[in-house]
Design a protein around this motif. Structure first.
Motif, PDB file in Angstrom:
ATOM      1  N   GLY A 192       2.335   5.786   5.406  1.00  0.00           N
ATOM      2  CA  GLY A 192       2.667   4.364   5.830  1.00  0.00           C
ATOM      3  C   GLY A 192       1.637   3.817   6.818  1.00  0.00           C
ATOM      4  O   GLY A 192       0.595   4.059   6.411  1.00  0.00           O
ATOM      5  N   LYS A 205       0.825  -1.159   0.138  1.00  0.00           N
ATOM      6  CA  LYS A 205      -0.042  -0.223   0.058  1.00  0.00           C
ATOM      7  C   LYS A 205       0.822   1.327   0.009  1.00  0.00           C
ATOM      8  O   LYS A 205       1.659   1.572   0.909  1.00  0.00           O
ATOM      9  CB  LYS A 205      -0.969   0.046   1.358  1.00  0.00           C
ATOM     10  N   HIS A 206       0.763   1.993  -0.904  1.00  0.00           N
ATOM     11  CA  HIS A 206       1.422   3.074  -0.929  1.00  0.00           C
ATOM     12  C   HIS A 206       0.704   4.258  -1.933  1.00  0.00           C
ATOM     13  O   HIS A 206       0.043   3.856  -2.676  1.00  0.00           O
ATOM     14  CB  HIS A 206       2.875   3.155  -1.437  1.00  0.00           C
ATOM     15  N   GLY A 244      -7.232   5.939   8.703  1.00  0.00           N
ATOM     16  CA  GLY A 244      -5.629   6.150   9.233  1.00  0.00           C
ATOM     17  C   GLY A 244      -5.133   7.158   9.875  1.00  0.00           C
ATOM     18  O   GLY A 244      -5.863   8.233  10.464  1.00  0.00           O
ATOM     19  N   ASP A 245      -3.732   7.596   9.697  1.00  0.00           N
ATOM     20  CA  ASP A 245      -3.205   8.547  10.380  1.00  0.00           C
ATOM     21  C   ASP A 245      -3.457   9.849   9.547  1.00  0.00           C
ATOM     22  O   ASP A 245      -3.178  10.733  10.288  1.00  0.00           O
ATOM     23  CB  ASP A 245      -1.689   8.245  10.579  1.00  0.00           C
TER      24      ASP A 245
HETATM   25  N1  ASP Z   1      -1.107   6.238   6.033  1.00  0.00           N
HETATM   26  C1  ASP Z   1      -2.135   5.974   5.180  1.00  0.00           C
HETATM   27  C2  ASP Z   1      -3.137   5.413   5.967  1.00  0.00           C
HETATM   28  O1  ASP Z   1      -2.894   4.533   6.815  1.00  0.00           O
HETATM   29  C3  ASP Z   1      -1.730   4.928   4.079  1.00  0.00           C
HETATM   30  C4  ASP Z   1      -0.498   5.225   3.505  1.00  0.00           C
HETATM   31  O2  ASP Z   1       0.202   6.389   3.725  1.00  0.00           O
HETATM   32  O3  ASP Z   1      -0.089   4.608   2.387  1.00  0.00           O
HETATM   33  O4  ASP Z   1      -4.444   5.638   5.585  1.00  0.00           O
END
Ligand code: ASP
Length: 380
Positions: free
Chosen positions: A299, A244-245, A277-278
């Motif tokens: 991430g 996932k990115h 997410g974050d």
């Molecule tokens: N940080 C993002 C999330 O957890 C995903 C990512 O940055 O790849 O939603």
């Protein structure tokens, strides 16, 4: 204060330069423009004066971290990534060079990446388990410590602009789902049909993950009492193993010395139960404070939330006097020890930029001291 319409007009006019794809011959070391004359940004009279006083603008972006390997990349796709990252960098830096604010630069650059199917934000967002797209974003102003965040959006073309409106036009910090979209309508923000977010690449990705999940849950379960694989463990394993990115983010220092940060994402593929997410969590995925730094992370969101990544970097600088580079590395290492993968971009109030990550690669770029865009993808 700008209306949304007038702000967009400003953003459209603010970048002083345009780049052409023929200028984008990146070499294999990841340094764009090494063999070409770099695109230059014209400085306004005021910004030339500020530059003479030793003030400088700083700008950096990311387009997500993960298992990004040269062996998995075609030269054509790599060129596309480099071109889009460069376009976003130059747009944001153009705003700053025209003496625009750090928030305007962040919004302008992130909108470009949101509109590109290459990134997991806006158009190109990953699919949820239900086959929908749910978008999150946040923005923070280092001067006032005001912040805006949105989550679980289904009809907003540019979530970063809505996050900014939450910050500037509401008394709140975070709005989610239908409520956030009602606020968007009230503010005259563009809503799009859910189909707008469809991309074949992301839809196929969802099918692949579901197939893998099915294979893993059909596989015989371990029966030892100490090592029983539960369904929850299986889905957690698939969830965190999955590639996932593509989350996007930007950090900026404007000529007035104001820092800002923003992040926008579709989250993680196959997410369910309204998972967030974050990226839209202030202090985790995004943080800015004129006294310290501006940070945008990407991430495994669950780990970045638990590590309060973006604020932790600021706190290490504020309370322990560390440099932005030292602080960011300590925090990425902490995330890694917990089991999380990803990276971040950060800039301090002197314009020092750091871009650490613990994955194979991270789409990233910054403007160097000569005002040139440097785009990198892999580990150097
Ligand atoms: N940080 C993002 C999330 O957890 C995903 C990512 O940055 O790849 O939603």
């Amino acid at each position: 204060m700008y209306t949304d319409k007038s702000r967009r007009k400003f953003l459209g006019n603010a970048a002083l330069i345009g780049i052409t794809s023929t200028m984008l011959k990146a070499n294999s070391s990841g340094e764009a423009f090494a063999q070409n004359k770099p695109p230059q940004v014209a400085l306004s009279a005021k910004s030339t004066e500020q530059a003479a006083q030793g003030k400088r603008a700083g700008f950096a972006i990311h387009g997500g971290a993960g298992t990004i390997l040269k062996s998995n990349m075609t030269p054509e796709l790599e060129r596309e990534y480099r071109a889009k990252l460069t376009e976003a960098l130059m747009k944001g830096y153009g705003v700053l060079s025209a003496n625009g604010g750090s928030l305007d630069a962040i919004e302008a650059a992130i909108r470009i990446m949101e509109d590109s199917p290459l990134f997991n934000a806006g158009k190109g967002a990953v699919f949820t388990s239900d086959g929908t797209n749910e978008l999150d974003a946040s923005i923070m102003d280092g001067r006032t410590l005001k912040a805006g965040a949105v989550a679980s959006l289904k009809h907003i073309k540019n979530p970063i602009s809505l996050a900014r409106l939450v910050m500037e036009k509401s008394p709140h910090v975070m709005l989610v789902s239908d409520g956030a979209e009602s606020f968007a309508k009230q503010q005259g923000i563009e809503l799009v049909a859910p189909e707008y977010f469809y991309t074949e690449k992301r839809f196929k990705e969802l099918q692949r993950i579901k197939e893998r999940e099915k294979q893993q849950s059909d596989a015989p379960k371990k029966t030892s009492s100490r090592a029983t694989t539960t369904d929850a463990q299986t889905s957690a394993q698939v969830f965190f193993d999955e590639e996932k990115h593509g989350t996007v983010g930007a950090v900026a220092l404007d000529l007035a010395g104001n820092l800002a940060a923003g992040t926008s994402t579709g989250g993680v593929p196959n997410k369910r139960f309204g998972r967030v997410g974050d990226s839209p969590i202030i202090g985790a995925g995004t943080y800015a404070n004129n006294q310290t730094c501006a940070v945008s992370a990407t991430g495994d969101g669950e780990y970045f939330i638990r590590s309060v990544v973006a604020h932790d970097i600021s706190a290490l600088m504020e309370y322990r006097g560390l440099s932005v580079k030292e602080a960011a590395q300590i925090v990425i290492d902490k995330v890694g020890k917990l089991g999380g993968t990803g990276g971040l971009i950060a800039i301090d109030r002197a314009g020092n930029i750091t871009q650490p990550f613990n994955t194979a690669g991270m789409y990233r770029g910054y403007i160097n001291a000569r005002g040139e865009p440097i785009v990198e993808i892999y580990k150097n």
